[in-house]
Design a protein around this motif. Sequence first.
Motif, PDB file in Angstrom:
ATOM      1  N   GLY A  26      36.985  39.000  41.944  1.00 57.93           N
ATOM      2  CA  GLY A  26      38.281  39.334  41.374  1.00 57.93           C
ATOM      3  C   GLY A  26      38.416  40.736  40.841  1.00 57.93           C
ATOM      4  N   MET A  27      37.516  41.638  41.215  1.00 57.35           N
ATOM      5  CA  MET A  27      37.563  42.998  40.684  1.00 57.35           C
ATOM      6  C   MET A  27      38.094  43.988  41.707  1.00 57.35           C
ATOM      7  SD  MET A  27      33.919  43.180  38.670  1.00 57.35           S
ATOM      8  CE  MET A  27      33.114  41.569  38.503  1.00 57.35           C
ATOM      9  N   ASP A  28      38.833  44.976  41.217  1.00 58.11           N
ATOM     10  CA  ASP A  28      39.153  46.158  41.994  1.00 58.11           C
ATOM     11  C   ASP A  28      37.918  47.063  41.970  1.00 58.11           C
ATOM     12  OD1 ASP A  28      41.715  45.109  42.254  1.00 58.11           O
ATOM     13  OD2 ASP A  28      42.499  46.277  40.580  1.00 58.11           O
ATOM     14  N   VAL A  29      37.710  47.812  43.058  1.00 56.48           N
ATOM     15  CA  VAL A  29      36.425  48.489  43.206  1.00 56.48           C
ATOM     16  C   VAL A  29      36.590  49.953  43.588  1.00 56.48           C
ATOM     17  CG1 VAL A  29      34.176  48.437  44.354  1.00 56.48           C
ATOM     18  CG2 VAL A  29      35.417  46.294  43.989  1.00 56.48           C
ATOM     19  N   GLY A  30      35.855  50.808  42.879  1.00 57.48           N
ATOM     20  CA  GLY A  30      35.694  52.201  43.266  1.00 57.48           C
ATOM     21  C   GLY A  30      34.498  52.322  44.189  1.00 57.48           C
TER      22      GLY A  30
ATOM     23  N   MET B 259      35.495  38.079  21.345  1.00 57.24           N
ATOM     24  CA  MET B 259      36.055  38.806  22.473  1.00 57.24           C
ATOM     25  C   MET B 259      35.504  38.240  23.768  1.00 57.24           C
ATOM     26  SD  MET B 259      35.886  42.903  23.261  1.00 57.24           S
ATOM     27  CE  MET B 259      34.101  42.879  23.441  1.00 57.24           C
ATOM     28  N   THR B 260      36.389  37.876  24.678  1.00 59.06           N
ATOM     29  CA  THR B 260      35.981  37.367  25.980  1.00 59.06           C
ATOM     30  C   THR B 260      35.984  38.510  26.983  1.00 59.06           C
ATOM     31  OG1 THR B 260      36.915  35.192  25.505  1.00 59.06           O
ATOM     32  CG2 THR B 260      36.507  35.734  27.810  1.00 59.06           C
ATOM     33  N   PHE B 261      34.859  38.702  27.638  1.00 59.69           N
ATOM     34  CA  PHE B 261      34.739  39.768  28.625  1.00 59.69           C
ATOM     35  C   PHE B 261      35.288  39.270  29.950  1.00 59.69           C
ATOM     36  CE2 PHE B 261      32.165  41.859  31.984  1.00 59.69           C
ATOM     37  CZ  PHE B 261      32.593  43.171  31.777  1.00 59.69           C
ATOM     38  N   THR B 262      36.299  39.965  30.454  1.00 64.46           N
ATOM     39  CA  THR B 262      36.912  39.610  31.736  1.00 64.46           C
ATOM     40  C   THR B 262      36.925  40.849  32.617  1.00 64.46           C
ATOM     41  OG1 THR B 262      38.345  38.004  30.616  1.00 64.46           O
ATOM     42  CG2 THR B 262      38.929  38.626  32.878  1.00 64.46           C
ATOM     43  N   PRO B 263      35.938  40.999  33.481  1.00 69.19           N
ATOM     44  CA  PRO B 263      35.853  42.225  34.278  1.00 69.19           C
ATOM     45  C   PRO B 263      36.931  42.305  35.349  1.00 69.19           C
ATOM     46  CG  PRO B 263      34.172  40.671  34.971  1.00 69.19           C
ATOM     47  CD  PRO B 263      34.835  40.065  33.773  1.00 69.19           C
ATOM     48  N   ARG B 264      37.579  43.456  35.410  1.00 64.18           N
ATOM     49  CA  ARG B 264      38.629  43.674  36.404  1.00 64.18           C
ATOM     50  C   ARG B 264      38.385  44.905  37.270  1.00 64.18           C
ATOM     51  NH1 ARG B 264      44.013  44.311  33.394  1.00 64.18           N
ATOM     52  NH2 ARG B 264      42.662  45.425  31.917  1.00 64.18           N
ATOM     53  N   PHE B 265      37.653  45.881  36.716  1.00 63.16           N
ATOM     54  CA  PHE B 265      37.488  47.156  37.407  1.00 63.16           C
ATOM     55  C   PHE B 265      36.013  47.510  37.502  1.00 63.16           C
ATOM     56  CE2 PHE B 265      41.330  47.461  34.646  1.00 63.16           C
ATOM     57  CZ  PHE B 265      42.284  47.269  35.642  1.00 63.16           C
ATOM     58  N   ALA B 266      35.561  47.824  38.722  1.00 66.14           N
ATOM     59  CA  ALA B 266      34.152  48.138  38.947  1.00 66.14           C
ATOM     60  C   ALA B 266      34.007  49.386  39.806  1.00 66.14           C
ATOM     61  CB  ALA B 266      33.449  46.964  39.634  1.00 66.14           C
ATOM     62  N   ILE B 267      32.930  50.109  39.578  1.00 65.03           N
ATOM     63  CA  ILE B 267      32.537  51.224  40.442  1.00 65.03           C
ATOM     64  C   ILE B 267      31.135  50.929  40.962  1.00 65.03           C
ATOM     65  CG2 ILE B 267      31.930  53.673  40.541  1.00 65.03           C
ATOM     66  CD1 ILE B 267      34.053  54.167  38.362  1.00 65.03           C
ATOM     67  N   VAL B 268      30.962  51.082  42.264  1.00 65.52           N
ATOM     68  CA  VAL B 268      29.650  50.895  42.893  1.00 65.52           C
ATOM     69  C   VAL B 268      29.319  52.170  43.645  1.00 65.52           C
ATOM     70  CG1 VAL B 268      28.239  49.503  44.449  1.00 65.52           C
ATOM     71  CG2 VAL B 268      30.122  48.427  43.175  1.00 65.52           C
ATOM     72  N   THR B 269      28.314  52.907  43.199  1.00 63.95           N
ATOM     73  CA  THR B 269      27.966  54.138  43.903  1.00 63.95           C
ATOM     74  C   THR B 269      27.194  53.814  45.186  1.00 63.95           C
ATOM     75  OG1 THR B 269      25.891  54.484  42.677  1.00 63.95           O
ATOM     76  CG2 THR B 269      27.903  55.415  41.747  1.00 63.95           C
ATOM     77  N   ALA B 270      27.323  54.736  46.148  1.00 64.96           N
ATOM     78  CA  ALA B 270      26.679  54.570  47.455  1.00 64.96           C
ATOM     79  C   ALA B 270      27.020  53.218  48.065  1.00 64.96           C
ATOM     80  CB  ALA B 270      25.169  54.753  47.346  1.00 64.96           C
ATOM     81  N   SER B 271      28.312  52.943  48.133  1.00 63.31           N
ATOM     82  CA  SER B 271      28.761  51.644  48.634  1.00 63.31           C
ATOM     83  C   SER B 271      29.338  51.729  50.038  1.00 63.31           C
ATOM     84  CB  SER B 271      29.779  51.025  47.668  1.00 63.31           C
ATOM     85  OG  SER B 271      30.679  51.985  47.162  1.00 63.31           O
ATOM     86  N   ASP B 272      28.892  52.737  50.794  1.00 60.40           N
ATOM     87  CA  ASP B 272      29.354  52.892  52.172  1.00 60.40           C
ATOM     88  C   ASP B 272      28.607  51.993  53.147  1.00 60.40           C
ATOM     89  OD1 ASP B 272      27.498  55.043  51.134  1.00 60.40           O
ATOM     90  OD2 ASP B 272      27.089  55.195  53.276  1.00 60.40           O
ATOM     91  N   SER B 273      27.460  51.414  52.715  1.00 65.48           N
ATOM     92  CA  SER B 273      26.694  50.526  53.594  1.00 65.48           C
ATOM     93  C   SER B 273      25.679  49.762  52.766  1.00 65.48           C
ATOM     94  CB  SER B 273      25.966  51.322  54.694  1.00 65.48           C
ATOM     95  OG  SER B 273      24.962  52.154  54.125  1.00 65.48           O
TER      96      SER B 273
ATOM     97  N   ALA C  54      31.010  41.640  46.957  1.00 66.02           N
ATOM     98  CA  ALA C  54      30.756  40.526  46.037  1.00 66.02           C
ATOM     99  C   ALA C  54      31.602  40.660  44.773  1.00 66.02           C
ATOM    100  CB  ALA C  54      29.273  40.472  45.680  1.00 66.02           C
ATOM    101  N   LEU C  55      31.755  41.871  44.270  1.00 66.33           N
ATOM    102  CA  LEU C  55      32.576  42.072  43.070  1.00 66.33           C
ATOM    103  C   LEU C  55      34.054  41.879  43.392  1.00 66.33           C
ATOM    104  CD1 LEU C  55      30.752  45.091  41.377  1.00 66.33           C
ATOM    105  CD2 LEU C  55      30.399  42.633  41.041  1.00 66.33           C
TER     106      LEU C  55
ATOM    107  N   GLY D 134      40.810  51.444  34.728  1.00 69.67           N
ATOM    108  CA  GLY D 134      39.817  51.153  33.697  1.00 69.67           C
ATOM    109  C   GLY D 134      38.440  51.021  34.330  1.00 69.67           C
ATOM    110  N   LEU D 135      37.460  50.720  33.481  1.00 74.79           N
ATOM    111  CA  LEU D 135      36.105  50.515  33.986  1.00 74.79           C
ATOM    112  C   LEU D 135      35.420  49.441  33.155  1.00 74.79           C
ATOM    113  CD1 LEU D 135      33.872  51.301  35.945  1.00 74.79           C
ATOM    114  CD2 LEU D 135      33.116  53.035  34.301  1.00 74.79           C
ATOM    115  N   ASP D 136      35.061  48.350  33.808  1.00 74.57           N
ATOM    116  CA  ASP D 136      34.347  47.247  33.160  1.00 74.57           C
ATOM    117  C   ASP D 136      32.917  47.107  33.658  1.00 74.57           C
ATOM    118  OD1 ASP D 136      36.753  46.273  31.763  1.00 74.57           O
ATOM    119  OD2 ASP D 136      37.432  45.707  33.771  1.00 74.57           O
ATOM    120  N   VAL D 137      32.691  47.468  34.914  1.00 70.14           N
ATOM    121  CA  VAL D 137      31.384  47.284  35.546  1.00 70.14           C
ATOM    122  C   VAL D 137      31.017  48.563  36.278  1.00 70.14           C
ATOM    123  CG1 VAL D 137      30.074  46.009  37.291  1.00 70.14           C
ATOM    124  CG2 VAL D 137      31.713  44.800  35.823  1.00 70.14           C
TER     125      VAL D 137
END
Length: 266
Positions: free
Chosen positions: A29-33, A1-15, A24-25, A83-86
């Motif tokens: 190539g990732m969409d970000v929460g 299985m090849t891991f290909t991250p597409r969806f990420a969530i970063v908490t406290a990402s206002d600054s 950076a994510l 989805g959620l990859d990261v």
Amino acid sequence: MTFTPRFAIVTASDSGIGRATALALADAGMDVGVTWHSDEEGANTTAEEVRARGRKAVVAQFDATQLEDVPGIIEGLARDLGGLDVFVNNAGGGAGGPFLDLDIESWRSIVALNLDGAFVGMHTAARLMADGGNGGRIIAVTSVHGSQPRVGSAAYVASKHGLEGLVKTMAQELGDRGITVNAVAPGEIATPINDMEASDADETHRPGIPIPRPGKPEEIADVVAFLASPASSYVTAATWVVDGGMLQMGPQAGSHLESDAWRSAG
């Protein structure tokens, strides 16, 4: 299985580190929460910069100490992203003060933010990744004080030590599901929480650090981005210290201190 991250969530990402990591994510190539606690405008700015890179951004208010609300917020962001990859647990902080002056309310609020909230957030992310069956990357932003203490920061230090232990145990249990769990431990970074902007790093001299300046948020984000990528496939249960070499100065710094000023909590 090849891991290909597409969806990420970063908490406290206002600054600060969170914003730099979200960007950076997005560059990878990732969409970000994006989440915010009190700076909605900052979160929307981060989201706009993510979108300017051609990626999707979704925004939600997030208080890691409101433990009962954390799973729903993360699940909602993952649903909106697709989805959620990261998952990057970046929310944290806490004021200092002498140990003898520390009361239980202050202790609990700091531990709730840095450890309880981190547990609930990473637990929710891990369950989503395990149910998805495609593996994942969980990264906790900890601190150099997750391995070395600091006078006047008992609750903060204890919570970051606990978070480091949680990361390692999660890594043991989730590895066979294709989910890696790692920590990134910043030293002094030029961020608003330290009353600095990234541009101040090159103008601030720190004689006690081998690289004699504070770090920049982007220098933390670059390490997080590596750990979130397919290139980190055999890295787990590790703490990546990003501190300009500060932790290596222990005995050297100790033997060269010329006053008792370090004993104060300031």
